[in-house]
Design an enzyme around this catalytic site. Sequence first.
Site, mmCIF file in Angstrom:
data_model
loop_
_atom_site.group_PDB
_atom_site.id
_atom_site.type_symbol
_atom_site.label_atom_id
_atom_site.label_comp_id
_atom_site.label_asym_id
_atom_site.label_seq_id
_atom_site.Cartn_x
_atom_site.Cartn_y
_atom_site.Cartn_z
ATOM 1 C CB CYS A 154 -108.923 -68.960 -18.545
ATOM 2 S SG CYS A 154 -108.827 -70.065 -16.796
ATOM 3 N N GLY A 155 -105.747 -69.864 -18.653
ATOM 4 C CA GLY A 155 -104.447 -69.886 -17.834
ATOM 5 C C GLY A 155 -104.318 -70.363 -16.567
#
Length: 177
Positions: A154-155
């Site tokens: 998701c970063g």
Amino acid sequence: MANIVLGITGSIAAYKAADIASQLTKAGHQVTCVLTKEAVEFVTPLTLGTLSRRPVITDLFAEKEGWQPGHIQLADDADLLLIAPATANVLAAMAHGFANDALTALALATRAPILIAPAMNGKMWQHPATLRNVETLKAWGVSFVDPAEGLLACGYEGVGRLAPVDEIVAAAQKVLS
């Protein structure tokens, strides 16, 4: 060697289940993969069936052979239920006794040891509901390979990555020994 049911849920880390299935099969185990409908979005039954050399289960109601429900037979024959990756949704379902797909029905029916390797966003992993579900499952004797820390899909940076495949395979071998 052993009959292992490899449960795979709808996490981006599902692609790593192919390596888990391959390594366990190469070690001489019979591996049957059971995918949730969400897992099929990330990894194909064809890939897992080829690597495990076994039919793959994706639907609770797709059973056509004999009179006995296939997931019950699989639950009875299992020496280990390994769920990798496991999402927060499946942890919650298991902790509350839901059996709304082939994997959770099998988890409820088996008396084999259960080993879970969670993978999810770090905020989801650290949410009080998830932590409570994990504690409930541990109190029932379920074992865990805790998620690793690092860059998440998701970063975000943090805990929630699927543990390394080698650690999961080693933990499965340890449970079986």
